[in-house]
Motif scaffolding. Sequence first.
Motif, PDB file in Angstrom:
ATOM      1  N   THR A 175       0.874  -1.182   0.000  1.00  0.00           N
ATOM      2  CA  THR A 175       0.000   0.000   0.000  1.00  0.00           C
ATOM      3  C   THR A 175       0.911   1.232   0.000  1.00  0.00           C
ATOM      4  OG1 THR A 175      -0.064   0.040   2.429  1.00  0.00           O
ATOM      5  CG2 THR A 175      -1.820  -1.185   1.339  1.00  0.00           C
ATOM      6  N   LYS A 176       0.328   2.388   0.044  1.00  0.00           N
ATOM      7  CA  LYS A 176       1.019   3.663   0.220  1.00  0.00           C
ATOM      8  C   LYS A 176       2.165   3.901  -0.775  1.00  0.00           C
ATOM      9  CE  LYS A 176       1.520   2.445   4.566  1.00  0.00           C
ATOM     10  NZ  LYS A 176       1.658   2.311   6.024  1.00  0.00           N
ATOM     11  N   ASN A 210       2.463  -4.693  13.297  1.00  0.00           N
ATOM     12  CA  ASN A 210       1.844  -3.628  12.515  1.00  0.00           C
ATOM     13  C   ASN A 210       1.883  -2.356  13.374  1.00  0.00           C
ATOM     14  OD1 ASN A 210      -0.893  -2.058  11.725  1.00  0.00           O
ATOM     15  ND2 ASN A 210      -0.056  -3.147   9.971  1.00  0.00           N
ATOM     16  N   ASP A 211       2.015  -1.191  12.744  1.00  0.00           N
ATOM     17  CA  ASP A 211       2.137   0.040  13.548  1.00  0.00           C
ATOM     18  C   ASP A 211       0.937   0.258  14.475  1.00  0.00           C
ATOM     19  OD1 ASP A 211       0.528   0.580  11.361  1.00  0.00           O
ATOM     20  OD2 ASP A 211       1.537   2.432  10.783  1.00  0.00           O
ATOM     21  N   GLU A 270      -6.870  -3.919   9.419  1.00  0.00           N
ATOM     22  CA  GLU A 270      -6.594  -3.447   8.049  1.00  0.00           C
ATOM     23  C   GLU A 270      -7.830  -2.725   7.511  1.00  0.00           C
ATOM     24  OE1 GLU A 270      -3.947  -3.024   6.230  1.00  0.00           O
ATOM     25  OE2 GLU A 270      -2.586  -4.010   7.640  1.00  0.00           O
ATOM     26  N   GLU A 303      -9.140   4.007   3.062  1.00  0.00           N
ATOM     27  CA  GLU A 303      -7.892   4.758   3.249  1.00  0.00           C
ATOM     28  C   GLU A 303      -7.771   5.917   2.252  1.00  0.00           C
ATOM     29  OE1 GLU A 303      -3.965   3.071   4.553  1.00  0.00           O
ATOM     30  OE2 GLU A 303      -3.704   2.875   2.403  1.00  0.00           O
TER      31      GLU A 303
HETATM   32  C1  BGC Z   1      -1.448  -0.361   5.873  1.00  0.00           C
HETATM   33  C2  BGC Z   1      -1.582  -0.741   7.337  1.00  0.00           C
HETATM   34  C3  BGC Z   1      -0.994   0.344   8.219  1.00  0.00           C
HETATM   35  C4  BGC Z   1      -1.575   1.699   7.858  1.00  0.00           C
HETATM   36  C5  BGC Z   1      -1.010   2.828   8.702  1.00  0.00           C
HETATM   37  C6  BGC Z   1      -1.983   1.037   5.631  1.00  0.00           C
HETATM   38  O1  BGC Z   1      -1.731   1.416   4.318  1.00  0.00           O
HETATM   39  O2  BGC Z   1      -2.155  -1.264   5.066  1.00  0.00           O
HETATM   40  O3  BGC Z   1      -0.952  -1.977   7.591  1.00  0.00           O
HETATM   41  O4  BGC Z   1      -1.251   0.036   9.557  1.00  0.00           O
HETATM   42  O5  BGC Z   1      -1.339   1.967   6.496  1.00  0.00           O
HETATM   43  O6  BGC Z   1       0.357   2.956   8.547  1.00  0.00           O
END
Ligand code: BGC
Length: 537
Positions: A175-176, A210-211, A270, A303
């Motif tokens: 992601t991101k 995971n954070d 998630e 997200e």
């Molecule tokens: C990820 C998560 C993460 C979140 C915040 C998301 O894009 O899938 O695993 O906890 O970002 O960093």
Amino acid sequence: MASPLLAETQSIVKQFEFTDDDVNKSVREFLRQMDEGLEKDGTSLSQIPTYVTGVPTGKEKGLYMAVDLGGTNFRVCSVKLNGDTTFNITSDKVAVPKELMVAKKAEDLFAFLAQQIKKFLEKHHGDHFEAHIRRRMTVSSPDGYKDEHVFRMGFTFSFPVQQVGINKGTLIRWTKGFDIPDAVGKDVCALLQTEIDKLHLPVKVAALVNDTVGTLMAHSYSSPGSQGSILGAIFGTGTNGAYLEKLSNLKKPLVGEYDTSTGDMVINTEWGSFDNQLNVLPNTPWDAALDKETPNPGFQMYEKRVSGMFLGELLRLVINDLMKKPDVSLFRDENSSTNDRRSTTDIAETSGIWKAWGVDTSILSHAAGDHTPKLSVLRETLQETLQISAPAFEDAQAFKAIAEAIGRRAARLAAVAIGAVVLKSGRLADPERADDTVNVGVDGSLVENYPYFEDMIYEALRAIEGIGEEGAKRIRIGLAQDGSGVGAALIALVAAGAEKNAPTEEILSELRQEARATAATAAVSDESDQVGATHSA
Ligand code: BGC
């Protein structure tokens, strides 16, 4: 100003409205998707079991390492847990080179990470590091390796991972903005451990974190007790939440081993992928356009409406559309007579406004925080960061209204996730805990920097059926200190405690074997040195 710009702005703002009804409908759907995710794999809200079965008490002690890969930076830290709810942290941060985010091979990225760990050890734990090197080189004591010589490390890896154990998990998807297909489906802990071993570092990846799980743990460590946190949430570059669930509610099969004594397990929701099917999420034309620009269209749909990576781009797309309308005058005036700055607005060709992802989300915070009568702060920012020279007051007003509409919708959507988890915990309805505070630990640039983000969340929480005014008063949203550092260290500690002898022994015996091999080579080269010495004498 009854101008076309005003009319258009109002119509756009309306499209970003997310009413109380929308909030409630979404909370119901969120709860449904949470349950669905607890029952089976492959659902929109993944509900990943983390194998972490309790939250800390605040009494934990020891020196641990933690690394954090979650977005633009990689951070390495060592954390001293003092056992009295306090801790000391030493950390270094480097930007992850853009080319490594989209590297061909997973190894390229993970080798870079291992290098940073090595640098950190050399710099901050030189003694420990050198002692380790000495031990490796010591001929006589390959058995000198003791468990305590190996640093236990929590690896905060903030992407969706299918966990199969406390330090084992395969990457589901990136992601991101990260995109290294080679890593998908692989165990990310093993990828990192392999690179660490190539450098012979005295480090064991003890926990995969995971954070959001780190945030939950860190918040519980510093505010322990019966009022301990029920949720750790991130509203930053990405968004996600982790909460404590009853094992009995977890219906899908768990493959790895775990401690059942607490009856609970932390679940990584998630929630970035809540409602990918768009049953309830709003979907303006700009949301749809943004989704198409991303490497993962159709995923992380929540997200993409909530988190920092996307809000700037969403705003940019709206503003670009508005500028294209022939009858609307935005950042465009015929001459100085229509501009209250007596000069004509001009946007540089190099302005980020023309480029996909060229507008940083921080500008939404500037827009929301500017209460000057002529919006001079925002106009300054537009000039400096987007090279829009001499923006008129009306331009800034329109920009602010749209930015605020996007920010407000994001905060109200954030309340959907928080509200649903609070309801799911049952804490508000429990008569035995009627006076308890319900603690929620949060972290991330949006909650930290966006003005009124938290207030807007509370406003929406008050509108949620089952929470209301009274319930919202009992919910305390608090900034969690350094989840990816101290939280990860705490999980490494729990994992180290739970370690069976076997895995540790494996590592130690490898190190011992290696030392024996080094010793043998050293003995040979010692002999040749002596020969050399004789010659030169
Ligand atoms: C990820 C998560 C993460 C979140 C915040 C998301 O894009 O899938 O695993 O906890 O970002 O960093």
